[in-house]
Design a protein around this motif. Sequence first.
Motif, short mmCIF file in Angstrom:
data_model
loop_
_atom_site.label_atom_id
_atom_site.label_comp_id
_atom_site.label_asym_id
_atom_site.label_seq_id
_atom_site.Cartn_x
_atom_site.Cartn_y
_atom_site.Cartn_z
N MET A 1 42.96 24.53 29.84
CA MET A 1 42.06 23.39 29.65
C MET A 1 40.67 23.88 29.27
O MET A 1 40.03 23.34 28.36
N ALA A 2 40.21 24.92 29.95
CA ALA A 2 38.89 25.48 29.65
C ALA A 2 38.83 26.05 28.24
O ALA A 2 37.88 25.81 27.49
N VAL A 3 39.86 26.80 27.87
CA VAL A 3 39.88 27.43 26.54
C VAL A 3 40.00 26.36 25.45
O VAL A 3 39.34 26.45 24.40
N GLY A 4 40.82 25.32 25.68
CA GLY A 4 40.97 24.25 24.71
C GLY A 4 39.67 23.52 24.42
O GLY A 4 39.43 23.07 23.31
N ILE A 5 38.82 23.38 25.44
CA ILE A 5 37.50 22.77 25.26
C ILE A 5 36.55 23.76 24.61
O ILE A 5 35.76 23.41 23.72
N MET A 6 36.61 25.02 25.03
CA MET A 6 35.63 26.01 24.60
C MET A 6 35.76 26.39 23.13
O MET A 6 34.75 26.50 22.40
N PHE A 7 36.98 26.61 22.64
CA PHE A 7 37.15 27.17 21.30
C PHE A 7 36.52 26.30 20.21
O PHE A 7 35.79 26.81 19.37
N PRO A 8 36.78 24.98 20.16
CA PRO A 8 36.09 24.19 19.14
C PRO A 8 34.61 23.99 19.46
O PRO A 8 33.77 23.95 18.54
N SER A 9 34.26 23.91 20.75
CA SER A 9 32.88 23.59 21.13
C SER A 9 31.92 24.71 20.76
O SER A 9 30.83 24.46 20.24
N TYR A 10 32.32 25.98 21.00
CA TYR A 10 31.38 27.06 20.73
C TYR A 10 31.11 27.17 19.23
O TYR A 10 29.99 27.47 18.81
N GLN A 11 32.13 26.91 18.41
CA GLN A 11 31.92 26.95 16.96
C GLN A 11 31.01 25.81 16.52
O GLN A 11 30.13 25.99 15.67
N THR A 12 31.21 24.63 17.09
CA THR A 12 30.37 23.48 16.75
C THR A 12 28.91 23.75 17.07
O THR A 12 28.01 23.50 16.25
N VAL A 13 28.65 24.27 18.27
CA VAL A 13 27.27 24.52 18.70
C VAL A 13 26.62 25.59 17.82
O VAL A 13 25.47 25.43 17.37
N MET A 14 27.34 26.67 17.53
CA MET A 14 26.78 27.73 16.70
C MET A 14 26.44 27.21 15.30
O MET A 14 25.41 27.55 14.73
#
Length: 471
Positions: A117-130
């Motif tokens: 669950m953490a990875v599923g949220i993190m992977f798209p989110s970190y790219q979006t923020v960057m």
Amino acid sequence: MREEAVDLQGRPYSHLAFIWTLLAGTFTMSISQSSLSTAYPTLMQYFNIPASTVQWLTTGFMLVMVVMMPVSPWLLNNIQFPILFVSVLALFDVGTFIIYLATSFPLMMVGRVMEAMAVGIMFPSYQTVMLRITPETQRGSVMGMAGLVMGSALAVGPIISSIVLKYTSWQGLFVVFMLVVTVVFLVALKTIKNVMPQHKAHLDYWSVLSSVGFIGLLYVVNQIGKTAVNWGWMSGLLIVSLLAVAYFVWRQFHVATPLLDLRVLKTVNFDLAVLLTGTSYIALIVVTIIFPLYYQEVLGISPFASGMALVPGAVVLSLLNPLTGKLADRIGFKATMLTGMTMIVLGWLWLVLVGGRQSLVAMMVIAALIEGGNAFVMMPAVTLGANSLPDQLISHGTAVITTVRQILGSTGVAVATLVLALVTSSHLPRMSRTAASLAGYQAVFLTFLAVAVVGWIFAAMLRDGRQSTKS
């Protein structure tokens, strides 16, 4: 890259510290995803379970991860990013701690689901923020840094796992992850700032429920090529899953605040970017799964040596990623991605035209060529896709890309496994096991040469620059 920037409240923060904290958390999660297979034999013995059960640590992880990806844009829009980031780290940390304490396999799966669950949220989110905090002219370079971190995770994951398992128990592997994520959590309290504007909206629960159809689709795909599968039941699951996904897609176009805004798919350049990142990921994941099998079954080397033989290719991928990001900013995304797809096509073409039994050195060079080509395509495609969208749709765009990439990658592995099994078995009656296996691998290479050629055509159709959305 700027050393200092301001957050939404106008307060200065270190841009570089923000980026590296973000990447450190993602890097650790990526290692936890890729390195666990090394511990499978140990876990099978510890819990007294068969290989088909222990593989759920990866299969279940992937299924949960995929269904969380479409939720990430809503989370980014409704939760301040510092709170979201540390919450995701805490969720991963607690899940890892549960795994560490697990006295049974079901309890371990609970922890693994929390990690997913953490990875599923993190992977798209970190790219979006960057992408969001970086000027468009510098996005290629910044996403190249992201590619460097992700590529390095592929290279060092099996090495870290092997070292830890050599000197300690399997629990020691999760202690390492807990320690690193805890440090990142503490650093994030200082370095991660509120940089993402919120657009608060009601969570569409029907969309969340119907997105579970993606889990059904991936589950069926992962059964392809396996023995003793009840295909009557699987066919029913496939139909229900397809209907759920169709309803999910329909609903995104008919509600005021969609969970995943699929209007991004009306932009042709974005669609091509999605297909290109998927095509390059298929090549990468097929190499990392099929090549070690080739090394063991055709070349006759040990599982450990076959895993280590992948490290040079992953290192090439890591080293090229930051360079290809800068190259995309300088000469354009189309030229960069055409170069990458040409490298991937040449790698598969070499295997098809030369034929026969390849040496280990030749296979390692080909793996490096294909993985190097991936560096020219995957992250540049993500960046070009984002550049093709208005800023407010970037979070939805990256969620679409990561979801589709995961589905296409899983499908690619399933197709490779099926082709290998079918062709090998068809040749067994009239030739030796090694010769039949070689024929199976040749069929796999030919299949993915065709996929790479299609990807090259997609790259040739690209247009550099922001493209207007089609109505």
